[in-house]
Design a protein around this motif. Structure first.
Motif, PDB file in Angstrom:
ATOM      1  N   SER A 129       1.017  -1.126   0.061  1.00 42.65           N
ATOM      2  CA  SER A 129      -0.080  -0.082  -0.078  1.00 42.65           C
ATOM      3  C   SER A 129       0.961   1.085   0.128  1.00 42.65           C
ATOM      4  CB  SER A 129      -0.995   0.058   1.116  1.00 42.65           C
ATOM      5  OG  SER A 129       0.084   0.115   2.352  1.00 42.65           O
ATOM      6  N   VAL A 130       0.373   2.424  -0.311  1.00 44.94           N
ATOM      7  CA  VAL A 130       1.067   3.664  -0.043  1.00 44.94           C
ATOM      8  C   VAL A 130       1.936   3.637   1.055  1.00 44.94           C
ATOM      9  CG1 VAL A 130       0.740   6.233  -0.485  1.00 44.94           C
ATOM     10  CG2 VAL A 130      -0.516   4.827  -1.792  1.00 44.94           C
ATOM     11  N   ASP A 131       1.213   3.741   2.132  1.00 43.36           N
ATOM     12  CA  ASP A 131       1.769   3.768   3.293  1.00 43.36           C
ATOM     13  C   ASP A 131       2.913   2.513   3.667  1.00 43.36           C
ATOM     14  OD1 ASP A 131      -0.013   5.646   4.208  1.00 43.36           O
ATOM     15  OD2 ASP A 131      -1.294   4.638   5.566  1.00 43.36           O
ATOM     16  N   GLU A 132       2.556   1.587   2.961  1.00 42.57           N
ATOM     17  CA  GLU A 132       3.664   0.394   3.317  1.00 42.57           C
ATOM     18  C   GLU A 132       4.970   0.893   2.651  1.00 42.57           C
ATOM     19  OE1 GLU A 132       0.992  -3.345   4.099  1.00 42.57           O
ATOM     20  OE2 GLU A 132       1.460  -2.650   2.262  1.00 42.57           O
ATOM     21  N   TYR A 133       4.680   1.092   1.257  1.00 42.04           N
ATOM     22  CA  TYR A 133       6.014   1.515   0.454  1.00 42.04           C
ATOM     23  C   TYR A 133       6.915   2.694   0.812  1.00 42.04           C
ATOM     24  CZ  TYR A 133       3.464   4.534  -2.835  1.00 42.04           C
ATOM     25  OH  TYR A 133       2.757   5.355  -3.846  1.00 42.04           O
ATOM     26  N   ARG A 134       5.945   3.605   1.349  1.00 35.82           N
ATOM     27  CA  ARG A 134       6.640   4.903   1.928  1.00 35.82           C
ATOM     28  C   ARG A 134       7.556   4.656   3.022  1.00 35.82           C
ATOM     29  NH1 ARG A 134       1.773   9.496   0.914  1.00 35.82           N
ATOM     30  NH2 ARG A 134       2.355   9.673  -1.725  1.00 35.82           N
ATOM     31  N   LYS A 135       6.896   3.889   4.114  1.00 28.75           N
ATOM     32  CA  LYS A 135       7.586   3.444   5.032  1.00 28.75           C
ATOM     33  C   LYS A 135       8.824   2.791   4.786  1.00 28.75           C
ATOM     34  CE  LYS A 135       7.150   1.113   9.745  1.00 28.75           C
ATOM     35  NZ  LYS A 135       8.226   0.511   9.586  1.00 28.75           N
ATOM     36  N   ALA A 136       8.612   1.747   3.730  1.00 27.28           N
ATOM     37  CA  ALA A 136       9.755   0.872   3.345  1.00 27.28           C
ATOM     38  C   ALA A 136      11.007   1.501   2.674  1.00 27.28           C
ATOM     39  CB  ALA A 136       9.202  -0.095   2.220  1.00 27.28           C
ATOM     40  N   ALA A 137      10.641   2.680   2.018  1.00 29.14           N
ATOM     41  CA  ALA A 137      11.865   3.710   1.632  1.00 29.14           C
ATOM     42  C   ALA A 137      12.361   4.260   2.843  1.00 29.14           C
ATOM     43  CB  ALA A 137      11.070   4.763   0.635  1.00 29.14           C
ATOM     44  N   ILE A 138      11.596   4.618   3.812  1.00 26.43           N
ATOM     45  CA  ILE A 138      12.348   5.245   4.718  1.00 26.43           C
ATOM     46  C   ILE A 138      13.118   4.573   5.690  1.00 26.43           C
ATOM     47  CG2 ILE A 138      11.973   6.791   6.859  1.00 26.43           C
ATOM     48  CD1 ILE A 138       9.416   7.677   5.399  1.00 26.43           C
ATOM     49  N   ASP A 139      12.651   3.470   5.849  1.00 24.50           N
ATOM     50  CA  ASP A 139      13.439   2.341   6.621  1.00 24.50           C
ATOM     51  C   ASP A 139      14.296   1.840   6.154  1.00 24.50           C
ATOM     52  OD1 ASP A 139      11.238   2.526   8.764  1.00 24.50           O
ATOM     53  OD2 ASP A 139      10.370   0.525   8.174  1.00 24.50           O
ATOM     54  N   ALA A 140      14.459   2.097   4.651  1.00 26.09           N
ATOM     55  CA  ALA A 140      15.683   1.225   4.133  1.00 26.09           C
ATOM     56  C   ALA A 140      16.993   2.391   4.187  1.00 26.09           C
ATOM     57  CB  ALA A 140      15.321   1.108   2.371  1.00 26.09           C
ATOM     58  N   VAL A 141      16.357   3.650   4.134  1.00 32.03           N
ATOM     59  CA  VAL A 141      17.450   4.753   4.317  1.00 32.03           C
ATOM     60  C   VAL A 141      18.190   4.641   5.762  1.00 32.03           C
ATOM     61  CG1 VAL A 141      17.747   7.258   4.412  1.00 32.03           C
ATOM     62  CG2 VAL A 141      16.753   6.250   2.605  1.00 32.03           C
ATOM     63  N   LYS A 142      17.235   4.592   6.742  1.00 26.80           N
ATOM     64  CA  LYS A 142      17.493   4.596   8.004  1.00 26.80           C
ATOM     65  C   LYS A 142      18.464   3.289   8.435  1.00 26.80           C
ATOM     66  CE  LYS A 142      13.587   6.573  10.399  1.00 26.80           C
ATOM     67  NZ  LYS A 142      12.287   6.097  11.011  1.00 26.80           N
ATOM     68  N   GLN A 143      18.273   2.053   7.665  1.00 32.03           N
ATOM     69  CA  GLN A 143      19.038   1.118   7.786  1.00 32.03           C
ATOM     70  C   GLN A 143      20.319   1.081   7.268  1.00 32.03           C
ATOM     71  OE1 GLN A 143      17.660  -1.941   9.739  1.00 32.03           O
ATOM     72  NE2 GLN A 143      20.015  -2.176   9.745  1.00 32.03           N
ATOM     73  N   LEU A 144      20.494   1.660   6.143  1.00 33.18           N
ATOM     74  CA  LEU A 144      21.757   1.891   5.413  1.00 33.18           C
ATOM     75  C   LEU A 144      22.719   2.888   6.405  1.00 33.18           C
ATOM     76  CD1 LEU A 144      23.685   1.580   3.346  1.00 33.18           C
ATOM     77  CD2 LEU A 144      22.592   3.325   2.051  1.00 33.18           C
ATOM     78  N   SER A 145      21.914   3.850   6.774  1.00 34.87           N
ATOM     79  CA  SER A 145      22.545   4.735   7.550  1.00 34.87           C
ATOM     80  C   SER A 145      23.061   4.134   9.021  1.00 34.87           C
ATOM     81  CB  SER A 145      21.600   5.921   8.075  1.00 34.87           C
ATOM     82  OG  SER A 145      22.306   7.110   8.518  1.00 34.87           O
ATOM     83  N   THR A 146      22.315   3.277   9.718  1.00 34.07           N
ATOM     84  CA  THR A 146      22.552   2.659  10.841  1.00 34.07           C
ATOM     85  C   THR A 146      24.020   1.768  10.395  1.00 34.07           C
ATOM     86  OG1 THR A 146      20.548   2.736  11.630  1.00 34.07           O
ATOM     87  CG2 THR A 146      21.978   1.275  12.677  1.00 34.07           C
ATOM     88  N   ASP A 147      23.946   0.966   9.341  1.00 32.98           N
ATOM     89  CA  ASP A 147      24.798  -0.186   9.083  1.00 32.98           C
ATOM     90  C   ASP A 147      26.059   0.636   8.707  1.00 32.98           C
ATOM     91  OD1 ASP A 147      22.833  -1.844   8.933  1.00 32.98           O
ATOM     92  OD2 ASP A 147      22.536  -2.177   7.133  1.00 32.98           O
ATOM     93  N   VAL A 148      26.281   1.864   8.453  1.00 33.40           N
ATOM     94  CA  VAL A 148      27.488   2.143   8.151  1.00 33.40           C
ATOM     95  C   VAL A 148      27.807   3.179   9.110  1.00 33.40           C
ATOM     96  CG1 VAL A 148      27.287   2.238   5.564  1.00 33.40           C
ATOM     97  CG2 VAL A 148      26.440   4.395   6.576  1.00 33.40           C
ATOM     98  N   GLY A 149      27.219   3.186  10.278  1.00 35.37           N
ATOM     99  CA  GLY A 149      27.727   3.995  11.587  1.00 35.37           C
ATOM    100  C   GLY A 149      27.399   5.405  11.758  1.00 35.37           C
ATOM    101  N   ILE A 150      26.408   5.843  11.172  1.00 35.89           N
ATOM    102  CA  ILE A 150      26.084   7.176  10.982  1.00 35.89           C
ATOM    103  C   ILE A 150      25.328   7.359  12.337  1.00 35.89           C
ATOM    104  CG2 ILE A 150      25.038   9.263  10.178  1.00 35.89           C
ATOM    105  CD1 ILE A 150      27.009   8.667   8.211  1.00 35.89           C
ATOM    106  N   PRO A 151      25.555   8.693  13.187  1.00 32.64           N
ATOM    107  CA  PRO A 151      24.831   8.725  14.427  1.00 32.64           C
ATOM    108  C   PRO A 151      23.566   9.546  13.983  1.00 32.64           C
ATOM    109  CG  PRO A 151      26.542  10.536  14.061  1.00 32.64           C
ATOM    110  CD  PRO A 151      26.718   9.287  13.226  1.00 32.64           C
ATOM    111  N   SER A 152      22.296   9.375  14.847  1.00 29.33           N
ATOM    112  CA  SER A 152      20.914   9.986  14.333  1.00 29.33           C
ATOM    113  C   SER A 152      20.923  11.254  15.186  1.00 29.33           C
ATOM    114  CB  SER A 152      20.108   8.971  14.674  1.00 29.33           C
ATOM    115  OG  SER A 152      20.195   8.402  15.980  1.00 29.33           O
ATOM    116  N   LYS A 153      21.667  11.648  16.272  1.00 27.67           N
ATOM    117  CA  LYS A 153      21.518  12.992  17.128  1.00 27.67           C
ATOM    118  C   LYS A 153      22.714  13.778  17.016  1.00 27.67           C
ATOM    119  CE  LYS A 153      17.544  11.319  18.854  1.00 27.67           C
ATOM    120  NZ  LYS A 153      16.224  11.750  18.315  1.00 27.67           N
ATOM    121  N   LEU A 154      22.618  15.018  17.247  1.00 22.49           N
ATOM    122  CA  LEU A 154      23.705  15.942  17.245  1.00 22.49           C
ATOM    123  C   LEU A 154      23.579  16.579  18.680  1.00 22.49           C
ATOM    124  CD1 LEU A 154      25.954  17.111  15.635  1.00 22.49           C
ATOM    125  CD2 LEU A 154      24.467  19.006  14.847  1.00 22.49           C
ATOM    126  N   ASP A 155      24.454  16.489  19.454  1.00 17.31           N
ATOM    127  CA  ASP A 155      24.236  16.725  20.857  1.00 17.31           C
ATOM    128  C   ASP A 155      24.750  18.415  21.106  1.00 17.31           C
ATOM    129  OD1 ASP A 155      24.155  14.414  21.870  1.00 17.31           O
ATOM    130  OD2 ASP A 155      26.073  13.946  22.300  1.00 17.31           O
TER     131      ASP A 155
END
Ligand SMILES: NC(=O)c1ccc[n+]([C@@H]2O[C@H](COP(=O)([O-])OP(=O)(O)OC[C@H]3O[C@@H](n4cnc5c(N)ncnc54)[C@H](O)[C@@H]3O)[C@@H](O)[C@H]2O)c1
Ligand SMILES: [Fe+2]
Length: 381
Positions: A315-341
């Motif tokens: 569904s629209v909601d599913e593929y939008r979430k899938a795209a965002i999750d894929a970006v988050k996963q790649l970012s996590t896998d290569v060790g990028i932080p998600s917060k800036l203190d």
């Protein structure tokens, strides 16, 4: 309105491409190179990979290295003076976006001295003449500054990074050689690679996107998603893929613009000196969530290009979430932080105003208010 595409006159791709610099310099009849590179690249013998070739071919050059990451107005002005003193007639830009952007600004001001204050180049500057010829040799796989009509300069006094958009700054030749990138440490490979992914995704969803740039951006998303993890591990395939993927992203976004992940990254770079790729990577999934309702079917294609299976059944909601999750996963896998203190509550109004005034903001698929920017910055605190 007609769509415009601007690219290098010539580009070389693949291992050993740097050898073509000598051939091209001779073919153009250039007399002396102003080699623009940053101090670390000189220290780690990355610049010398190119100057060795110049030496071997008895091509004259002078090195200029007063360049810092997130280059400043002062770096540019000092560079303009050094270029004048050098007697050079072309520039070889060796480095990441910082060296290449400084080179572009120097080359533009030499040809258009009425812009010597640098600040007046912000936005679409009405320069009259093409810059000094530039041969651009990227050493990061991220900005694609070797094939873009943009450069980004930091105004320390006003705590701003400003984007200059000028077809006159396009390097005539790009030398995209993965061997120039193999010395990048893991963290730099990851962050610059996420910058490239941000270019591809923002370029694909920006307001001015059209069929030809979609082609570049989707291919870039596919190649970058497949290659970045390997590049971080310094595999040959990973390095080759990232060199190509980031360049293809540049072929697209340079011609249509970006979005507010970049507006916010420019602000973070100016205020906290955050490396550009880290700032882009932190903002990208947050901005994708914010933009999603204004992107039609595009996230389905982003998810597909990133290797997500079964997108046609989603569904629209599913593929939008899938795209965002894929970006988050790649970012996590290569060790990028998600917060800036470094961000403090009191900083938010300035950050938001500054991002709202950035040249990339109007291209975002969803118009963002200053209040929206405050909420978006809050998500990385
Ligand atoms: N012109 C454009 O279209 C465009 C697009 C995106 C970003 N930018 C700008 O580019 C700048 C960022 O450029 P960047 O991310 O490429 O990094 P950079 O040029 O700022 O370099 C970061 C650091 O990495 C080091 N480095 C670079 N290559 C290396 C290598 N092969 N081995 C070891 N160390 C290496 C440098 O010495 C430097 O210390 C920012 O100012 C950003 O705003 C420009
Ligand atoms: Fe970028």
């Amino acid at each position: 309105m007609a769509n415009r595409i601007m690219l290098n006159e010539t580009s070389y791709h693949g291992s050993g491409a740097i050898n073509e610099i000598a051939t091209e310099a001779k073919a153009h009849g250039f007399k002396k190179a102003f080699v623009c590179s940053d101090p670390d690249l000189i220290k780690f013998n990355v610049t010398s990979k190119v100057t060795d070739i110049l030496d071997k071919n008895e091509l004259a050059y002078e090195i200029y290295s007063d360049i810092k990451a997130n280059p400043t107005i002062e770096n540019v002005q000092h560079g303009v003076q050094s270029f004048k003193d050098s007697g050079a007639d072309y520039i070889i830009a060796i480095g990441g976006g910082s060296s290449m952007d400084t080179s572009k600004a120097i080359g533009i001001i030499i040809a258009n001295p009425e812009f010597e204050d640098v600040r007046s180049l912000e936005g679409v500057a009405p320069t009259k003449k093409p810059c000094v010829p530039i041969i651009a040799v990227p050493t990061t796989a991220g900005t694609a500054a070797e094939v873009t009509i943009n450069y980004v300069i930091t105004d320390i006094e006003r705590k701003r990074k400003f984007v200059c958009v000028d077809p006159h700054d396009m390097p005539i030749i790009a030398i995209v050689d993965p061997d120039m990138m193999s010395s990048m440490p893991k963290g730099l490979t990851a962050s610059t690679g996420m910058d490239a992914l941000t270019h591809a995704i923002e370029g694909y969803t920006t307001k001015a996107a059209w069929e030809m740039t979609d082609m570049f951006h989707l291919k870039a998303i596919e190649i970058i998603s497949k290659s970045l993890r390997g590049a971080v591990e310094n595999t040959k395939e990973g390095r080759e893929g990232m060199a190509l993927g980031q360049y293809i992203a540049g072929m697209g976004f340079s011609n249509v613009g970006l979005g507010i992940a970049h507006s916010m990254a420019h602000t973070l770079g100016a205020v906290y000196d955050t490396p550009h790729g880290v700032a882009c990577a932190m903002m990208l999934p947050i901005v994708m969530e914010y933009n999603q309702e204004c992107t039609g079917e595009k996230y389905r294609e982003i998810a597909r290009a990133m290797g997500v299976k079964g997108v046609d059944e989603m569904s629209v909601d599913e593929y939008r979430k899938a795209a965002i999750d894929a970006v988050k996963q790649l970012s996590t896998d290569v060790g990028i932080p998600s917060k800036l203190d470094a961000i403090k509550e009191d900083d938010l109004p300035f950050l938001a105003e500054s991002a709202a005034a950035d040249a990339c903001a109007p291209g975002n698929p969803k118009d963002a208010s200053v209040d929206d920017f405050i909420e978006l910055f809050r998500k990385i605190m």
